[in-house]
Design an enzyme around this catalytic site. Structure first.
Site, short mmCIF file in Angstrom:
data_model
loop_
_atom_site.label_atom_id
_atom_site.label_comp_id
_atom_site.label_asym_id
_atom_site.label_seq_id
_atom_site.Cartn_x
_atom_site.Cartn_y
_atom_site.Cartn_z
N SER A 13 3.69 -2.28 10.18
CA SER A 13 5.14 -2.41 10.34
C SER A 13 5.68 -3.78 9.93
O SER A 13 6.59 -4.32 10.56
CB SER A 13 5.56 -2.04 11.77
OG SER A 13 5.21 -0.69 12.04
N GLU A 26 -5.29 -4.63 10.57
CA GLU A 26 -4.18 -3.69 10.79
C GLU A 26 -4.42 -2.90 12.08
O GLU A 26 -5.15 -1.90 12.07
CB GLU A 26 -4.10 -2.68 9.63
CG GLU A 26 -3.86 -3.30 8.28
CD GLU A 26 -3.28 -2.27 7.31
OE1 GLU A 26 -2.20 -2.55 6.80
OE2 GLU A 26 -3.88 -1.21 7.11
N ASN A 71 0.87 -1.18 0.00
CA ASN A 71 0.00 0.00 0.00
C ASN A 71 0.91 1.23 0.00
O ASN A 71 1.48 1.57 1.03
CB ASN A 71 -0.90 -0.02 1.24
CG ASN A 71 -1.75 1.24 1.36
OD1 ASN A 71 -1.79 2.06 0.44
ND2 ASN A 71 -2.40 1.42 2.50
N GLU A 130 -6.65 5.01 8.00
CA GLU A 130 -6.41 6.42 7.66
C GLU A 130 -7.65 7.04 7.02
O GLU A 130 -7.95 8.21 7.22
CB GLU A 130 -5.18 6.53 6.74
CG GLU A 130 -3.90 6.25 7.53
CD GLU A 130 -2.77 5.63 6.73
OE1 GLU A 130 -2.79 5.68 5.49
OE2 GLU A 130 -1.85 5.08 7.38
N LYS A 184 0.12 4.22 -0.25
CA LYS A 184 -0.52 5.41 0.32
C LYS A 184 -0.29 6.59 -0.63
O LYS A 184 -0.21 6.38 -1.84
CB LYS A 184 -0.01 5.66 1.75
CG LYS A 184 -0.11 4.38 2.60
CD LYS A 184 0.09 4.58 4.06
CE LYS A 184 -0.08 3.23 4.78
NZ LYS A 184 0.03 3.35 6.22
N GLY A 197 2.93 2.20 10.64
CA GLY A 197 3.94 3.25 10.47
C GLY A 197 4.70 3.58 11.73
O GLY A 197 5.38 4.61 11.80
N HIS A 200 -9.44 1.54 5.11
CA HIS A 200 -8.15 1.72 5.79
C HIS A 200 -8.34 2.66 6.99
O HIS A 200 -9.14 3.60 6.91
CB HIS A 200 -7.12 2.29 4.82
CG HIS A 200 -5.72 2.19 5.36
ND1 HIS A 200 -5.24 3.08 6.28
CD2 HIS A 200 -4.74 1.29 5.15
CE1 HIS A 200 -4.00 2.74 6.62
NE2 HIS A 200 -3.68 1.65 5.93
P1 13P Z 1 3.24 0.27 7.51
O1 13P Z 1 3.64 -1.03 6.86
O2 13P Z 1 4.02 1.45 6.97
O3 13P Z 1 3.21 0.18 9.00
O4 13P Z 1 1.74 0.56 7.03
C1 13P Z 1 0.79 -0.42 7.20
C2 13P Z 1 -0.43 -0.03 6.46
O5 13P Z 1 -1.16 0.86 6.86
C3 13P Z 1 -0.71 -0.73 5.21
O6 13P Z 1 -1.98 -0.46 4.75
#
Ligand code: 13P
Length: 250
Positions: A214, A168, A10, A98, A12, A174, A96
């Site tokens: 992560s 997640e 992803n 976010e 983003k 992150g 997601h």
């Molecule tokens: P990270 O792998 O950067 O922690 O992000 C996870 C994520 O939100 C994937 O959709």
């Protein structure tokens, strides 16, 4: 029950057109066989056309990171699932954290999006996950279970068997603070148990559940060794070709 692993990057809101093209050029001939693993990149809508064209005839599958639940109309700024399908998208990531947090998406929106994605013959990757506060209160299973149940509402058994759910935990996204493989397994199992309750064992045996938060080339093998973890949804560690390829070759 053997389910094919699915490893999805992803990106983003990262990469410009040139960077996206360079990434695809570098990985496209080195991807593992589609018999072994589904390799997916989720890119911003601005990059999807380029990524799709650049990866034509390769083993890369392409995902949008969101879409609207209507196919067309007066919805300024939204992304049509019908056009994503026209563009040859395979998957759409929805729900997601976010998007839930910053763009106020509700469980009901996410359910409508899941229906819209199936209506357009694509596959949803439905994200769920709890906050640190919910995790620490010991309410993760209950919270995530409700998210999953709501997202899958009124889908058919056949649809649910074909989709992907990404667990997640928000506190692991992150942050470099990944869940233990034991936590990931327990939560992915809890997600599958919700599918058992709502759609039956046969459907739950087929649905693929990813862990995300992560994940990187050094810890992915631990997660992939868990019986209920069928793949990973990866942010930061999917941005570099070598790292993405290492994830696929867990
Ligand atoms: P990270 O792998 O950067 O922690 O992000 C996870 C994520 O939100 C994937 O959709």
């Amino acid at each position: 029950m053997s389910r094919k692993p699915i490893i999805a990057g992803n990106w983003k809101m990262n990469k410009n057109v040139q960077e996206a093209m360079a990434f695809v050029e570098e990985v496209k001939d080195q991807l593992p066989s589609t018999d072994k693993v589904d390799a997916v990149i989720g890119a911003s809508p601005l990059l999807l056309n380029g990524v799709k064209f650049a990866s034509a005839d390769s083993n890369l599958k392409v995902a949008a990171q969101n879409c609207y639940f209507e196919d067309a109309g007066a919805f300024t700024g939204e992304t049509s699932p019908k056009v994503l399908a026209d563009m040859g998208m395979d998957y759409v990531i929805i729900g997601h954290s976010e998007r839930r947090e910053y763009f106020h998406e509700t469980d009901e929106d996410i359910n409508k999006k899941a229906h819209a994605i199936f209506r357009n013959n694509m596959t949803p990757i439905i994200c769920c996950g709890e906050s640190l506060e919910t995790y620490e209160a010991g309410k993760a299973v209950e919270f995530v279970g409700a998210q999953v149940s709501a997202a899958l509402k009124d889908l058919s058994a056949e649809q649910v068997a074909s989709l992907v759910i990404a667990y997640e935990p928000i506190w692991a996204i992150g942050t470099g603070k990944s869940a233990t493989s034991e936590d990931a397994e327990n939560m992915c199992k809890a997600v599958r148990d919700v599918v058992v309750a709502d759609f039956g064992q046969e459907v739950a045996d087929k649905v693929r559940v990813q862990y995300g938060g992560s994940v990187n080339p050094s810890n992915i093998a631990e997660y992939m060794a868990c019986p209920d973890v069928d793949g990973a949804l990866v942010g930061g560690a999917s941005l570099e070709p070598a790292s993405f390829l290492a994830l696929l070759n867990f």
